[in-house]
Design a protein around this motif. Structure first.
Motif, mmCIF file in Angstrom:
data_model
loop_
_atom_site.group_PDB
_atom_site.id
_atom_site.type_symbol
_atom_site.label_atom_id
_atom_site.label_comp_id
_atom_site.label_asym_id
_atom_site.label_seq_id
_atom_site.Cartn_x
_atom_site.Cartn_y
_atom_site.Cartn_z
ATOM 1 N N ILE A 9 -14.058 -57.532 -59.116
ATOM 2 C CA ILE A 9 -13.043 -57.871 -60.118
ATOM 3 C C ILE A 9 -11.905 -58.604 -59.422
ATOM 4 O O ILE A 9 -11.343 -58.101 -58.440
ATOM 5 C CB ILE A 9 -12.505 -56.598 -60.810
ATOM 6 N N VAL A 10 -11.588 -59.797 -59.888
ATOM 7 C CA VAL A 10 -10.462 -60.558 -59.358
ATOM 8 C C VAL A 10 -9.458 -60.701 -60.502
ATOM 9 O O VAL A 10 -9.648 -61.518 -61.411
ATOM 10 C CB VAL A 10 -10.897 -61.931 -58.818
ATOM 11 N N GLU A 11 -8.426 -59.895 -60.467
ATOM 12 C CA GLU A 11 -7.483 -59.764 -61.576
ATOM 13 C C GLU A 11 -6.103 -59.427 -61.016
ATOM 14 O O GLU A 11 -5.965 -58.494 -60.223
ATOM 15 C CB GLU A 11 -7.971 -58.654 -62.515
ATOM 16 N N ASP A 12 -5.078 -60.194 -61.416
ATOM 17 C CA ASP A 12 -3.749 -59.979 -60.840
ATOM 18 C C ASP A 12 -2.918 -58.954 -61.621
ATOM 19 O O ASP A 12 -1.823 -58.598 -61.191
ATOM 20 C CB ASP A 12 -2.984 -61.299 -60.718
ATOM 21 N N ASN A 13 -3.430 -58.484 -62.732
ATOM 22 C CA ASN A 13 -2.734 -57.439 -63.484
ATOM 23 C C ASN A 13 -3.387 -56.095 -63.159
ATOM 24 O O ASN A 13 -4.570 -55.884 -63.447
ATOM 25 C CB ASN A 13 -2.815 -57.730 -64.987
ATOM 26 N N LEU A 54 -16.119 -60.653 -62.263
ATOM 27 C CA LEU A 54 -15.171 -60.683 -63.372
ATOM 28 C C LEU A 54 -13.893 -61.305 -62.831
ATOM 29 O O LEU A 54 -13.280 -60.765 -61.907
ATOM 30 C CB LEU A 54 -14.894 -59.272 -63.888
ATOM 31 N N VAL A 55 -13.480 -62.435 -63.382
ATOM 32 C CA VAL A 55 -12.355 -63.138 -62.783
ATOM 33 C C VAL A 55 -11.392 -63.652 -63.850
ATOM 34 O O VAL A 55 -11.798 -64.223 -64.862
ATOM 35 C CB VAL A 55 -12.852 -64.304 -61.881
ATOM 36 N N ASP A 56 -10.108 -63.404 -63.606
ATOM 37 C CA ASP A 56 -9.053 -63.924 -64.467
ATOM 38 C C ASP A 56 -8.761 -65.362 -64.047
ATOM 39 O O ASP A 56 -8.981 -65.750 -62.893
ATOM 40 C CB ASP A 56 -7.803 -63.053 -64.311
ATOM 41 N N ILE A 57 -8.269 -66.162 -64.967
ATOM 42 C CA ILE A 57 -7.920 -67.541 -64.623
ATOM 43 C C ILE A 57 -6.623 -67.575 -63.824
ATOM 44 O O ILE A 57 -6.518 -68.251 -62.795
ATOM 45 C CB ILE A 57 -7.812 -68.408 -65.884
ATOM 46 N N GLY A 58 -5.608 -66.840 -64.282
ATOM 47 C CA GLY A 58 -4.341 -66.818 -63.557
ATOM 48 C C GLY A 58 -4.343 -65.729 -62.502
ATOM 49 O O GLY A 58 -4.535 -64.546 -62.813
ATOM 50 N N LEU A 59 -4.152 -66.112 -61.235
ATOM 51 C CA LEU A 59 -4.198 -65.151 -60.126
ATOM 52 C C LEU A 59 -2.969 -65.310 -59.242
ATOM 53 O O LEU A 59 -2.258 -66.315 -59.307
ATOM 54 C CB LEU A 59 -5.463 -65.374 -59.278
ATOM 55 N N GLN A 60 -2.759 -64.330 -58.393
ATOM 56 C CA GLN A 60 -1.708 -64.442 -57.388
ATOM 57 C C GLN A 60 -2.109 -65.476 -56.345
ATOM 58 O O GLN A 60 -3.294 -65.728 -56.122
ATOM 59 C CB GLN A 60 -1.465 -63.086 -56.717
ATOM 60 N N GLY A 61 -1.141 -66.057 -55.681
ATOM 61 C CA GLY A 61 -1.430 -67.033 -54.630
ATOM 62 C C GLY A 61 -1.613 -68.430 -55.176
ATOM 63 O O GLY A 61 -1.334 -68.725 -56.344
ATOM 64 N N ASP A 62 -2.119 -69.317 -54.319
ATOM 65 C CA ASP A 62 -2.230 -70.733 -54.661
ATOM 66 C C ASP A 62 -3.521 -71.092 -55.393
ATOM 67 O O ASP A 62 -3.668 -72.219 -55.869
ATOM 68 C CB ASP A 62 -2.137 -71.583 -53.383
ATOM 69 N N ARG A 78 -24.557 -68.370 -56.301
ATOM 70 C CA ARG A 78 -24.967 -68.440 -57.707
ATOM 71 C C ARG A 78 -24.749 -67.120 -58.442
ATOM 72 O O ARG A 78 -25.450 -66.817 -59.397
ATOM 73 C CB ARG A 78 -26.448 -68.841 -57.820
ATOM 74 N N LEU A 79 -23.806 -66.305 -58.030
ATOM 75 C CA LEU A 79 -23.549 -65.048 -58.720
ATOM 76 C C LEU A 79 -23.151 -65.298 -60.167
ATOM 77 O O LEU A 79 -22.682 -66.376 -60.533
ATOM 78 C CB LEU A 79 -22.461 -64.267 -58.009
ATOM 79 N N LYS A 80 -23.331 -64.275 -61.007
ATOM 80 C CA LYS A 80 -23.004 -64.398 -62.421
ATOM 81 C C LYS A 80 -21.494 -64.227 -62.606
ATOM 82 O O LYS A 80 -20.909 -63.273 -62.087
ATOM 83 C CB LYS A 80 -23.758 -63.348 -63.233
ATOM 84 N N VAL A 81 -20.890 -65.141 -63.350
ATOM 85 C CA VAL A 81 -19.437 -65.147 -63.519
ATOM 86 C C VAL A 81 -19.078 -64.901 -64.976
ATOM 87 O O VAL A 81 -19.601 -65.571 -65.879
ATOM 88 C CB VAL A 81 -18.833 -66.494 -63.061
ATOM 89 N N ILE A 82 -18.191 -63.942 -65.196
ATOM 90 C CA ILE A 82 -17.624 -63.686 -66.514
ATOM 91 C C ILE A 82 -16.118 -63.911 -66.406
ATOM 92 O O ILE A 82 -15.432 -63.219 -65.645
ATOM 93 C CB ILE A 82 -17.922 -62.250 -66.987
ATOM 94 N N MET A 83 -15.615 -64.925 -67.114
ATOM 95 C CA MET A 83 -14.191 -65.232 -67.073
ATOM 96 C C MET A 83 -13.439 -64.300 -68.031
ATOM 97 O O MET A 83 -13.895 -64.039 -69.140
ATOM 98 C CB MET A 83 -13.943 -66.683 -67.482
ATOM 99 N N VAL A 84 -12.308 -63.781 -67.563
ATOM 100 C CA VAL A 84 -11.473 -62.877 -68.363
ATOM 101 C C VAL A 84 -10.057 -63.431 -68.341
ATOM 102 O O VAL A 84 -9.460 -63.589 -67.279
ATOM 103 C CB VAL A 84 -11.484 -61.450 -67.791
#
Length: 258
Positions: A9-13, A54-62, A78-84
């Protein structure tokens, strides 16, 4: 559900990340990483290599989520990506689907039924890909035959041999599929001893590669002839087949081409 699949999970919240983690656990998935920075995730990707991201569009950093996934795709992952995301920017949504190959775009606040549907789709694709890999035939290994060519030993792939014939007492001429010919001092018996059943001696002084047999017919023009003639692909040459070997030849041809 209970699946042996891993999720990052890549999520800044923080609370949104905890909610996604809870949803993953309810679906029987193993959450192996939760990070808020795209660059940090890329640095640790090789350590975890999750099945689903699972990845958010807005993240911390550049690095935002779209750029981060672009980097993964360019590196061949080629991992499966679900945008959140809570974005209402249609360009972001279209980019996620068309350029990144996203399976799903989940709008915040994420509800469990929609999350579950996205995960089920990702799992279905992973299982289908794994099944295809498991069922794929192992690459065929070439059989190599070594012949004496002048003063050197020359390896020849059996697949490349069309037929071979004895020219004189100490000379064998090997005809290749590509039209080349090789003169060798190795006799047909020694060649046959190194080969698979695909190389066959249909008549004294000849070997044929059964892979390239197109057909065989009884020799015409000679009423008393007891021979058949073998027609091969890639050549107009006809190879004699002894009448005594015709049944054996036909059976072998059938077995090898099942």
């Amino acid at each position: 559900m209970n699946h042996p699949f891993t999720v990052a999970i890549v999520e800044d919240n923080y609370w949104a990340g905890k909610l996604l983690q809870s949803y993953c656990e309810q679906c029987g998935l193993e959450v192996i990483s939760i990070v808020s920075d795209g660059q940090a995730f890329l640095r640790q990707y090789d350590e975890f290599r999750p099945d689903i991201l699972l990845v958010d569009i807005g993240l911390q950093g550049d690095l935002d989520g779209i750029s981060m996934v672009h980097s993964l795709r360019e590196a061949g992952h080629r991992l499966k990506v679900i945008m959140v995301s809570g974005t209402t920017n249609i360009d972001h949504v279209l980019t996620a689907f068309h350029d990144l190959g996203s399976l799903y775009f989940l709008s915040k606040p994420v509800l469990f039924p929609k999350f579950q549907t996205a995960i089920q789709k990702a799992i279905s694709e992973i299982e289908m890909e794994r099944s295809s890999i498991a069922q794929a035939p192992e690459p065929k290994q070439s059989k190599w035959i070594t012949v004496k060519n002048q003063k050197s030993q020359l390896p020849i792939s059996e697949d490349s041999i069309l037929y071979a014939e004895k020219e004189e007492k100490r000379l064998t001429r090997i005809h290749l599929v590509n039209g080349d010919r090789i003169e060798a001092s190795t006799n047909l018996t020694d060649i046959l001893a190194q080969s698979t059943p695909y190389l066959y001696s249909p008549f004294k002084g000849f070997l044929v590669n059964m892979r390239y047999v197109a057909s065989y017919v009884k020799e015409s023009g000679f009423p008393t002839s007891r021979r058949f003639l073998i027609h091969l692909k890639h050549t107009s040459a006809k190879i004699p087949l002894s009448r005594n070997l015709q049944k054996e030849f036909a059976q072998l041809l059938q077995e090898l081409h099942r």
